[in-house]
Design a protein around this motif. Structure first.
Motif, PDB file in Angstrom:
ATOM      1  N   LEU A 250       0.845  -1.198   0.000  1.00 45.89           N
ATOM      2  CA  LEU A 250       0.000   0.000   0.000  1.00 45.89           C
ATOM      3  C   LEU A 250       0.883   1.251   0.000  1.00 45.89           C
ATOM      4  CD1 LEU A 250      -2.683  -1.006   2.676  1.00 45.89           C
ATOM      5  CD2 LEU A 250      -2.919  -1.101   0.188  1.00 45.89           C
ATOM      6  N   PRO A 251       1.573   1.516  -1.115  1.00 42.92           N
ATOM      7  CA  PRO A 251       2.476   2.672  -1.143  1.00 42.92           C
ATOM      8  C   PRO A 251       1.752   4.012  -0.995  1.00 42.92           C
ATOM      9  CG  PRO A 251       2.184   1.761  -3.345  1.00 42.92           C
ATOM     10  CD  PRO A 251       1.568   0.785  -2.388  1.00 42.92           C
ATOM     11  N   ARG A 252       0.437   4.017  -1.219  1.00 46.67           N
ATOM     12  CA  ARG A 252      -0.315   5.267  -1.087  1.00 46.67           C
ATOM     13  C   ARG A 252      -1.131   5.302   0.204  1.00 46.67           C
ATOM     14  NH1 ARG A 252      -2.907   6.512  -6.997  1.00 46.67           N
ATOM     15  NH2 ARG A 252      -3.486   8.440  -5.947  1.00 46.67           N
ATOM     16  N   ALA A 253      -0.756   4.477   1.164  1.00 43.18           N
ATOM     17  CA  ALA A 253      -1.450   4.489   2.457  1.00 43.18           C
ATOM     18  C   ALA A 253      -1.376   5.873   3.077  1.00 43.18           C
ATOM     19  CB  ALA A 253      -0.814   3.463   3.399  1.00 43.18           C
ATOM     20  N   GLU A 254      -2.485   6.279   3.680  1.00 43.20           N
ATOM     21  CA  GLU A 254      -2.542   7.615   4.265  1.00 43.20           C
ATOM     22  C   GLU A 254      -1.598   7.782   5.457  1.00 43.20           C
ATOM     23  OE1 GLU A 254      -6.025   7.135   1.755  1.00 43.20           O
ATOM     24  OE2 GLU A 254      -5.064   5.853   3.239  1.00 43.20           O
ATOM     25  N   PHE A 255      -1.382   6.691   6.197  1.00 43.63           N
ATOM     26  CA  PHE A 255      -0.523   6.754   7.380  1.00 43.63           C
ATOM     27  C   PHE A 255       0.483   5.603   7.323  1.00 43.63           C
ATOM     28  CE2 PHE A 255      -4.703   8.430   8.479  1.00 43.63           C
ATOM     29  CZ  PHE A 255      -4.367   9.692   8.960  1.00 43.63           C
ATOM     30  N   LYS A 256       1.745   5.937   7.540  1.00 42.15           N
ATOM     31  CA  LYS A 256       2.793   4.932   7.499  1.00 42.15           C
ATOM     32  C   LYS A 256       3.683   5.055   8.737  1.00 42.15           C
ATOM     33  CE  LYS A 256       3.177   4.978   2.433  1.00 42.15           C
ATOM     34  NZ  LYS A 256       4.125   5.138   1.301  1.00 42.15           N
ATOM     35  N   ASP A 310       8.306   8.157   3.555  1.00 38.09           N
ATOM     36  CA  ASP A 310       7.317   9.035   4.184  1.00 38.09           C
ATOM     37  C   ASP A 310       6.709   8.408   5.436  1.00 38.09           C
ATOM     38  OD1 ASP A 310       6.114   7.082   2.632  1.00 38.09           O
ATOM     39  OD2 ASP A 310       4.468   8.352   1.970  1.00 38.09           O
ATOM     40  N   ALA A 311       7.395   7.413   6.000  1.00 39.14           N
ATOM     41  CA  ALA A 311       6.898   6.770   7.220  1.00 39.14           C
ATOM     42  C   ALA A 311       7.486   7.442   8.454  1.00 39.14           C
ATOM     43  CB  ALA A 311       7.254   5.286   7.218  1.00 39.14           C
ATOM     44  N   THR A 312       6.743   7.367   9.549  1.00 37.14           N
ATOM     45  CA  THR A 312       7.233   7.846  10.840  1.00 37.14           C
ATOM     46  C   THR A 312       7.879   6.674  11.569  1.00 37.14           C
ATOM     47  OG1 THR A 312       5.475   9.506  11.016  1.00 37.14           O
ATOM     48  CG2 THR A 312       6.581   8.860  13.053  1.00 37.14           C
ATOM     49  N   GLU A 313       9.152   6.808  11.911  1.00 32.65           N
ATOM     50  CA  GLU A 313       9.858   5.721  12.576  1.00 32.65           C
ATOM     51  C   GLU A 313       9.652   5.794  14.085  1.00 32.65           C
ATOM     52  OE1 GLU A 313      14.315   3.671  12.796  1.00 32.65           O
ATOM     53  OE2 GLU A 313      13.812   5.113  11.213  1.00 32.65           O
ATOM     54  N   ILE A 314       9.358   4.643  14.678  1.00 35.16           N
ATOM     55  CA  ILE A 314       9.135   4.557  16.127  1.00 35.16           C
ATOM     56  C   ILE A 314      10.075   3.496  16.704  1.00 35.16           C
ATOM     57  CG2 ILE A 314       7.448   4.154  17.955  1.00 35.16           C
ATOM     58  CD1 ILE A 314       5.239   4.634  15.869  1.00 35.16           C
ATOM     59  N   CYS A 329      -2.559   6.216  17.213  1.00 35.90           N
ATOM     60  CA  CYS A 329      -3.957   6.678  17.243  1.00 35.90           C
ATOM     61  C   CYS A 329      -4.010   8.206  17.307  1.00 35.90           C
ATOM     62  CB  CYS A 329      -4.699   6.075  18.424  1.00 35.90           C
ATOM     63  SG  CYS A 329      -5.007   4.294  18.278  1.00 35.90           S
ATOM     64  N   SER A 330      -3.146   8.805  18.090  1.00 36.70           N
ATOM     65  CA  SER A 330      -3.123  10.264  18.208  1.00 36.70           C
ATOM     66  C   SER A 330      -2.740  10.898  16.883  1.00 36.70           C
ATOM     67  CB  SER A 330      -2.134  10.697  19.295  1.00 36.70           C
ATOM     68  OG  SER A 330      -2.588  10.294  20.568  1.00 36.70           O
ATOM     69  N   THR A 331      -1.796  10.282  16.170  1.00 33.85           N
ATOM     70  CA  THR A 331      -1.400  10.787  14.874  1.00 33.85           C
ATOM     71  C   THR A 331      -2.540  10.721  13.881  1.00 33.85           C
ATOM     72  OG1 THR A 331       0.892  10.079  15.267  1.00 33.85           O
ATOM     73  CG2 THR A 331       0.264  10.550  12.993  1.00 33.85           C
TER      74      THR A 331
END
Length: 337
Positions: A250-256, A310-314, A329-331
């Motif tokens: 899903l390269p166009r996923a809204e949240f990564k 474009d992903a947020t690393e955790i 969830c907050s994001t």
């Protein structure tokens, strides 16, 4: 011949220089990526901002992030009841495609027709806790959780049960060609099936884990499952976890998001999980399996494990699964700007 399209987007941001700079750059990069455009395609970008964002100019932020395109900027008048701390853009560009509009953070409330159905891609290495976090997020946001790793594990199990060498692509393809794997829900519980047989309790062993890693490197296997995963994501809001959700599935996923942790921490978590299930394992063996799978997953030729740009690393070394889920969830809800 390209046509001229207008792409709209909006994002909310805190009234700080860093907050506005980050939000503005992220919005433009997402618009470019989702629409497959670059600066050379852009005619101009119009930027408007609510007058409660005064710390920094979004247009300046866009320019400083390296975009050499004509920019027009304006401050919006006060509107009673309007959304606050919001940056809006309209990108006029040459493109053959229909515009893909982007609304991020609290600005998603402006276009619920576009944002009510969304996908969350959660990638990361083995043992990072992706499935645990995904289940928590699914429950909190009331969206579907699709355990993509379970699908690969089910195919790995089928190969093991049939004595097939999981590194032999031809043999694996022959073995699973007519096998149907699926995920169904019974009384709210996810059940993994292979040809209609529940294999949920058999796919979490170290042996199946390694088999899943091996078969997932085979192009035929990935193609077999790709359509199933995308089909589910098109119908409703979902969270998918795996190795290449944000880059391939899903390269166009809204949240990564890319969830990781040190090999030592991940091995300890997996060790504790297996012990709790009554299995007899040695920590050193589990650690070696984690290291080996990391190498296999990150170096395979097809869809290797990597963090989407474009992903947020955790990093969850010092975070509980509940804390990671709360951040995601907050994001999604726009609370993290």
């Amino acid at each position: 011949m390209n046509k001229v399209i207008s792409i709209r987007g909006a994002v909310t941001a805190p009234n700080t220089e860093d907050g506005i700079r980050s939000a503005s750059a992220r919005l433009i990069e997402r618009i470019y990526f989702k629409n497959g455009i670059a600066d050379k395609d852009v005619v101009n970008i119009i930027v408007t901002v609510t007058n409660d964002l005064t710390a920094f100019s979004p247009a300046r932020a866009i320019r400083e992030s390296g975009h050499a395109v004509p920019l027009i900027t304006a401050v919006e008048p006060n509107i009673a009841g309007g959304i606050e701390k919001c940056i809006r853009v309209m990108v006029t560009a040459n493109s053959d495609s229909e515009p893909y509009h982007i609304y991020l953070n609290g600005a998603r409330a402006l276009r619920t027709d576009l944002t009510d159905v969304y996908a969350i891609a959660l990638d990361g290495p083995s043992g990072a806790g992706k499935s645990t976090v995904a289940k928590l997020v699914s429950k909190e946001l009331k969206i579907t959780y699709l355990d993509t790793g379970a699908l690969y594990r089910a195919l790995g199990l089928v190969c093991l049960d049939n004595g097939v060498d999981v590194k032999d692509g031809n043999a694996v393809e022959k073995c699973i060609k007519d096998v149907n794997v699926d995920i169904v829900y019974q009384n709210g519980v996810q059940i993994v099936t292979a040809d209609g047989v529940d294999v949920s309790s058999k796919i979490r062993t170290p042996e199946v884990s390694m088999a899943a890693s091996a078969v997932s490197a085979i192009p035929y296997v990935r193609q077999k499952l790709l359509g199933l995963q995308r089909g589910i994501a098109e119908k409703s809001s979902v969270i998918l976890d795996g190795r290449d959700i944000g880059t391939v599935v899903l390269p166009r996923a809204e949240f990564k998001f890319f969830l990781t942790a040190s090999a030592q921490v991940r091995a300890k978590r997996r060790f504790d999980e297996l012990i709790a299930k009554g299995q007899t394992v040695v920590y050193e063996d589990v650690y070696n399996d984690v290291v080996t799978r990391d190498k296999n997953d990150s170096t395979r030729a097809v869809a290797p494990l990597k963090c989407a740009f474009d992903a947020t690393e955790i990093n969850s070394d010092n975070m509980t699964a509940e804390q990671v889920a709360a951040f995601i969830c907050s994001t999604v809800n726009g609370d993290v700007l």
